[in-house]
Design a protein around this motif. Structure first.
Motif, PDB file in Angstrom:
ATOM      1  N   ALA A 236       9.151  -1.869   6.972  1.00 11.73           N
ATOM      2  CA  ALA A 236       8.663  -1.006   5.568  1.00 11.73           C
ATOM      3  C   ALA A 236       6.773  -1.163   5.817  1.00 11.73           C
ATOM      4  O   ALA A 236       5.940   0.005   5.846  1.00 11.73           O
ATOM      5  CB  ALA A 236       9.115  -0.690   4.763  1.00 11.73           C
ATOM      6  N   GLY A 237       6.075  -1.440   6.026  1.00  8.85           N
ATOM      7  CA  GLY A 237       4.767  -2.326   5.936  1.00  8.85           C
ATOM      8  C   GLY A 237       4.608  -2.926   4.528  1.00  8.85           C
ATOM      9  O   GLY A 237       4.901  -3.278   3.448  1.00  8.85           O
ATOM     10  N   PRO A 238       3.108  -1.898   4.294  1.00  3.78           N
ATOM     11  CA  PRO A 238       2.437  -2.679   3.008  1.00  3.78           C
ATOM     12  C   PRO A 238       2.926  -2.542   2.046  1.00  3.78           C
ATOM     13  O   PRO A 238       2.759  -3.465   0.987  1.00  3.78           O
ATOM     14  CB  PRO A 238       1.090  -2.146   3.357  1.00  3.78           C
ATOM     15  N   GLY A 239       3.568  -1.560   2.013  1.00  2.00           N
ATOM     16  CA  GLY A 239       4.447  -1.326   0.755  1.00  2.00           C
ATOM     17  C   GLY A 239       5.757  -2.416   0.003  1.00  2.00           C
ATOM     18  O   GLY A 239       6.150  -1.846  -0.614  1.00  2.00           O
ATOM     19  N   THR A 240       6.513  -2.433   1.137  1.00  2.00           N
ATOM     20  CA  THR A 240       7.018  -3.682   1.050  1.00  2.00           C
ATOM     21  C   THR A 240       6.277  -5.060   1.255  1.00  2.00           C
ATOM     22  O   THR A 240       7.736  -6.288   1.385  1.00  2.00           O
ATOM     23  CB  THR A 240       8.265  -3.479   2.024  1.00  2.00           C
ATOM     24  N   ARG A 263      -0.463   2.333   6.854  1.00  2.00           N
ATOM     25  CA  ARG A 263      -0.703   1.296   8.058  1.00  2.00           C
ATOM     26  C   ARG A 263      -2.139   0.258   7.177  1.00  2.00           C
ATOM     27  O   ARG A 263      -2.739  -0.428   7.672  1.00  2.00           O
ATOM     28  CB  ARG A 263      -1.592   2.102   8.967  1.00  2.00           C
ATOM     29  N   GLN A 264      -2.266   0.268   4.964  1.00  3.36           N
ATOM     30  CA  GLN A 264      -3.195  -0.206   5.018  1.00  3.36           C
ATOM     31  C   GLN A 264      -2.799  -0.929   3.737  1.00  3.36           C
ATOM     32  O   GLN A 264      -1.901   0.220   2.461  1.00  3.36           O
ATOM     33  CB  GLN A 264      -4.353   0.075   4.785  1.00  3.36           C
ATOM     34  N   GLY A 265      -2.906  -1.930   2.658  1.00  2.00           N
ATOM     35  CA  GLY A 265      -2.398  -1.900   1.198  1.00  2.00           C
ATOM     36  C   GLY A 265      -3.099  -3.580   0.845  1.00  2.00           C
ATOM     37  O   GLY A 265      -3.639  -4.431   1.724  1.00  2.00           O
ATOM     38  N   LEU A 266      -2.890  -3.160  -0.287  1.00  3.58           N
ATOM     39  CA  LEU A 266      -2.747  -4.640  -0.487  1.00  3.58           C
ATOM     40  C   LEU A 266      -2.049  -6.047  -0.205  1.00  3.58           C
ATOM     41  O   LEU A 266      -1.185  -5.752  -0.408  1.00  3.58           O
ATOM     42  CB  LEU A 266      -3.133  -4.849  -1.851  1.00  3.58           C
ATOM     43  N   VAL A 267      -2.117  -6.697  -0.087  1.00  3.13           N
ATOM     44  CA  VAL A 267      -1.686  -7.756   0.252  1.00  3.13           C
ATOM     45  C   VAL A 267      -1.829  -9.640  -0.144  1.00  3.13           C
ATOM     46  O   VAL A 267      -3.495  -9.802  -0.295  1.00  3.13           O
ATOM     47  CB  VAL A 267      -1.428  -8.589   1.959  1.00  3.13           C
TER      48      VAL A 267
END
Ligand SMILES: NC(=O)c1ccc[n+]([C@@H]2O[C@H](COP(=O)([O-])OP(=O)(O)OC[C@H]3O[C@@H](n4cnc5c(N)ncnc54)[C@H](OP(=O)(O)O)[C@@H]3O)[C@@H](O)[C@H]2O)c1
Length: 335
Positions: A236-240, A263-267
């Motif tokens: 699922a990517g950055p949201g999960t 394809r982008q997010g806070l980690v």
């Protein structure tokens, strides 16, 4: 022969055109396409989200299977009449991944398979796995090989280990099927209780509804004695990603492959270092890995889960069906 192309982005712009049958050049084979399978990527390609600069007109669809109808000069690897399945990263035959291989991916920028006849590099086709028909084989090149890449190439999953995968799309359901045959326990999430019931029928050991249980990572920890899973196949990517990392054991692996939440997010990078996690990017896999997968599928008689089949005329409807997200496993188009 008929082929799909789009001049402008958007499913409404995908149309059937008539073209001359293509003639294979050196190193190419012509294939009479019999079946296609859809991947989330195909939807992104047609809607312009995958590559807004994509040269058009373009023909979409990455995965297919068919019969070789002609071979170009110098081709000895494949014969006319052979039943084949396409290999997605055409130039990646074996060995480590190299950046330039991306330019050879089928379904743009390489050949799109949504046509009655296509030209493929002779190196980028494989025989159908033992006992597979065209529709079943067409489900493999991206979804099954990506699951294999996460479980085997990167994850090195051993019997008794625990694997977590998210959602019930093409990659996740192959992850479930392959992981069970590798002897692993599988935890799977979905937004639908009905889909989770189907996942249990396929052998899922624990199922979690990520909508009714938004802190599903805590539920994964409960199912693993507070330790976490050995491998998470992150579709699922950055949201999960943060929850996936919390659900993975210390020094475990997160195989990051999906972009369903962008394809982008806070980690939370602190999670990666404090748990010594291996967060590994996945880009499908090589032809050698596909050959190993093909042998495994034949030996273990894994039957791909095909949710629905559409006719060639219905390709736009099939892509809309994928967009709605109601499917479980794969969607196939017969040509
Ligand atoms: N890097 C690679 O090599 C590679 C290869 C293949 C695919 N991918 C990527 O992997 C992703 C999955 O591909 P696919 O072809 O399997 O897609 P798919 O068949 O369309 O699967 C979609 C399913 O994912 C689930 N989902 C959606 N949002 C979710 C969320 N926030 N949390 C958990 N699950 C969610 C839903 O399952 P439920 O209905 O059960 O909730 C949905 O039905 C896509 O982003 C695709 O681009 C990457």
């Amino acid at each position: 022969m008929r082929a799909y192309q789009f001049d402008a982005f958007g499913l409404e712009n995908l149309r059937l055109v008539t073209r001359d049958a293509p003639q294979p050049g050196p190193g190419q084979v012509a294939v009479n396409v019999q079946a296609l399978s859809l991947n989330y990527r195909d939807l992104l390609v047609v809607t312009g989200a995958y590559n807004p600069k994509l040269k058009r007109p373009a023909t979409p669809i990455s995965d297919g299977a068919g019969v070789v109808s002609a071979v170009g000069p110098g081709v000895t690897r494949v014969r006319v009449g052979e039943r084949i399945v396409s290999h997605f990263i055409a130039d990646w035959l074996d060995g480590p991944f190299r950046q330039e291989y991306v330019a050879s991916t089928l379904g743009t920028p390489g050949a799109g398979l949504a046509a009655e006849q296509v030209l493929l590099p002779a190196e980028a086709v494989l025989p159908l796995p033992a006992g597979y028909d065209f529709a079943q084989a067409a489900t493999l090149p991206i979804a099954a090989l990506t699951a294999w890449s996460a479980l085997v190439t990167v994850g090195n999953v051993q019997p008794g280990q625990t694997v977590l995968t998210l959602g019930t799309g093409g990659v996740a359901i192959f992850t479930l099927q392959l992981a069970k045959k590798l002897g692993a326990r599988v935890i799977i999430t979905s937004s639908s209780d009905e889909k989770l019931a189907r996942a249990r029928q396929l052998g899922a050991d624990h199922t979690i509804n990520y909508q009714t249980t938004p802190d599903w990572d805590a539920a994964v920890l409960e199912h693993t004695g507070g330790v976490g899973v050995d491998l998470t196949v992150e579709t699922a990517g950055p949201g999960t990603l943060d929850r996936s990392m919390k659900a993975t054991r210390a020094a475990g692996t997160v195989a990051l492959l999906g972009a369903l939440t962008g394809r982008q997010g806070l980690v939370t990078t602190g999670l990666i270092l404090m748990k010594r996690l291996h967060v590994v990017g996945i880009m499908v896999d090589s032809r050698a890995a596909f050959e190993a997968l093909s042998r495994f599928l034949g030996e273990h008689r894994i039957e791909p889960v095909i949710d629905r089949r559409f006719s060639f005329d219905e390709l736009p409807a099939a892509l809309r069906f994928m967009q709605e997200g109601q499917h479980f496993g794969k969607i196939v188009v017969t040509v």
